[in-house]
Design an enzyme around this catalytic site. Sequence first.
Site, PDB file in Angstrom:
ATOM      1  N   ARG A  72      -9.025  38.576  12.310  1.00 47.28           N
ATOM      2  CA  ARG A  72      -9.723  39.295  11.641  1.00 47.28           C
ATOM      3  C   ARG A  72     -11.306  39.617  11.895  1.00 47.28           C
ATOM      4  O   ARG A  72     -12.122  40.263  11.818  1.00 47.28           O
ATOM      5  CB  ARG A  72      -9.249  39.575   9.969  1.00 47.28           C
ATOM      6  CG  ARG A  72     -10.304  40.515   9.166  1.00 47.28           C
ATOM      7  CD  ARG A  72      -9.598  40.462   7.652  1.00 47.28           C
ATOM      8  NE  ARG A  72      -9.990  41.611   6.911  1.00 47.28           N
ATOM      9  CZ  ARG A  72     -10.922  41.608   6.022  1.00 47.28           C
ATOM     10  NH1 ARG A  72     -11.561  40.084   5.731  1.00 47.28           N
ATOM     11  NH2 ARG A  72     -11.400  42.464   5.423  1.00 47.28           N
ATOM     12  N   HIS A  76     -13.675  42.094  13.124  1.00 49.44           N
ATOM     13  CA  HIS A  76     -14.965  42.401  12.164  1.00 49.44           C
ATOM     14  C   HIS A  76     -16.265  42.102  12.860  1.00 49.44           C
ATOM     15  O   HIS A  76     -17.278  42.636  12.647  1.00 49.44           O
ATOM     16  CB  HIS A  76     -14.748  41.530  11.032  1.00 49.44           C
ATOM     17  CG  HIS A  76     -13.945  42.489   9.942  1.00 49.44           C
ATOM     18  ND1 HIS A  76     -14.305  42.951   8.444  1.00 49.44           N
ATOM     19  CD2 HIS A  76     -12.502  43.082  10.268  1.00 49.44           C
ATOM     20  CE1 HIS A  76     -13.197  43.549   8.003  1.00 49.44           C
ATOM     21  NE2 HIS A  76     -12.358  43.853   8.923  1.00 49.44           N
ATOM     22  N   ASN A 104     -16.257  42.890   3.810  1.00 51.93           N
ATOM     23  CA  ASN A 104     -16.285  41.526   4.385  1.00 51.93           C
ATOM     24  C   ASN A 104     -16.459  40.600   3.065  1.00 51.93           C
ATOM     25  O   ASN A 104     -15.850  39.463   3.020  1.00 51.93           O
ATOM     26  CB  ASN A 104     -17.416  41.225   5.369  1.00 51.93           C
ATOM     27  CG  ASN A 104     -17.232  41.697   6.719  1.00 51.93           C
ATOM     28  OD1 ASN A 104     -16.114  41.690   7.110  1.00 51.93           O
ATOM     29  ND2 ASN A 104     -18.404  42.106   7.385  1.00 51.93           N
ATOM     30  N   HIS A 203      -1.417  42.566  10.698  1.00 54.90           N
ATOM     31  CA  HIS A 203      -1.020  42.578   9.641  1.00 54.90           C
ATOM     32  C   HIS A 203       0.373  42.067   9.038  1.00 54.90           C
ATOM     33  O   HIS A 203       0.820  42.121   8.136  1.00 54.90           O
ATOM     34  CB  HIS A 203      -1.308  43.854   8.696  1.00 54.90           C
ATOM     35  CG  HIS A 203      -2.811  44.246   8.413  1.00 54.90           C
ATOM     36  ND1 HIS A 203      -3.274  45.212   7.771  1.00 54.90           N
ATOM     37  CD2 HIS A 203      -3.969  43.476   8.649  1.00 54.90           C
ATOM     38  CE1 HIS A 203      -4.630  45.258   7.495  1.00 54.90           C
ATOM     39  NE2 HIS A 203      -5.175  44.130   8.168  1.00 54.90           N
TER      40      HIS A 203
END
Length: 329
Positions: A72, A76, A104, A203
Site C-alpha cells: 500500500r 500511495h 494516509n 486487499h
Amino acid sequence: MGHVAVCSRSTSRSSYAGIMVTMMLLLAYMPCEAHLSSTFYDKMCPNALNTIRTSIRTAVSSERRMAASLIRLHFHDCFVQGCDASILLDEAASTTSERNALQNLNSARGFNVIEAAKSQVESICPGVVSCADILAVAARDASVAVGGPTWTVKLGRRDSTSASLSQAETDLPRFTDGLEKIISLFDNKGLSARDMVALSGSHTIGQAQCVTFRDRIYNNASDIDAGFASTRKRRCPTNDGNGNLAPLDLVTPNSFDNNYFKNLIQRKGLLESDQVLFSGGSTDSIVSEYSKSPATFNSDFASAMVKMGDIDPLTGSSGVIRKLCSSIN
C-alpha cells in the site's frame, strides 16, 4: 556514475548556417530521457537487492500485516508526484507531509521498515540506492513473503525533494469512492480498469480500521451479506472503536490468494470501495475471472505493479538520493 545517458547526433557543417551548427552541437550533449532498468545497481551496488530482501523478510516474519502495508505504501507513493518516495518525507519547515492526507493519516504505515532497509543498504553502498527504489523492491519482496507473485522490479528512480499534501488528497482513492471515480483516478495514472481491479486484489491481505467500514456494515444495504455484517459489528460498535481492526479478507487474511474476489461475489467486501468492483458494473466480469483463476490474477497483479512502478519516476539528473528516507538531505 553513469546516471545520465548522452545521445550522439551527427551534423553536417556544410549543410547548415553557423547558427544551426551551434544548435546541433548543443543538442548533441543534451541528456536523453533516462529509463528504468532491472540491472541499474548491478555494478554500483550488486548486493542491494539481497540486502533489501533480507530486511523485508525479517519485518514481515515479525508482523504478517506489514506485507500489505508495504504494498500500500508503494501504491500511495506512486499516485502522488510519481514513484519518488515523497510519501516517506516527514513534516518539516519546507515540507507538508503527505502522511497527513485523509487517505494516509493514521493508516499509512511501514515507514520504519523502509528506513531500516535504507540504513542496511547505506552501510554497504552509501548514497547510491534511492528510497523510491527501496520502496518498489520492498513491495515485491513483501508480496513474495506472504505467498504472492513476484516480478522483475525496474530500478533507477531518484528521490523527490518535495511532497504534495494537496495532490495526495486529490489523487488517492478513498474508501467511500464509487466505481467510476476509482476507474478515473487510475486512468489518470495510465492504469486500466483491469489494472485497478488486479491491484485492488492486494486487499486479500491486510486490515482496515472500523471507521472505514462502519457505515457499510450498519446501513442494511442489499450489497452486503447480513451474516458478514453481523460478524464485523462485534469489533466495530456504532459509536466507538474507530481504530479497531478487521481483516480485509476474513477467510485467509495473511495469505496472498484470490479469496478477495470470491468474497466480493458473496457480498463480503469490507470497504465500500471493495464491493463496488462487483456491484452490477463494468468490472464484474474481471472479478469473476479472478475468482476462478488465481494464476490469471497473480499474473495481472504482477504486471500492474510493474506499470504502477513506472508512473513519473525521477531519473537521470532529476531528484536526489536521500541519506534518510524521512528527510531531505
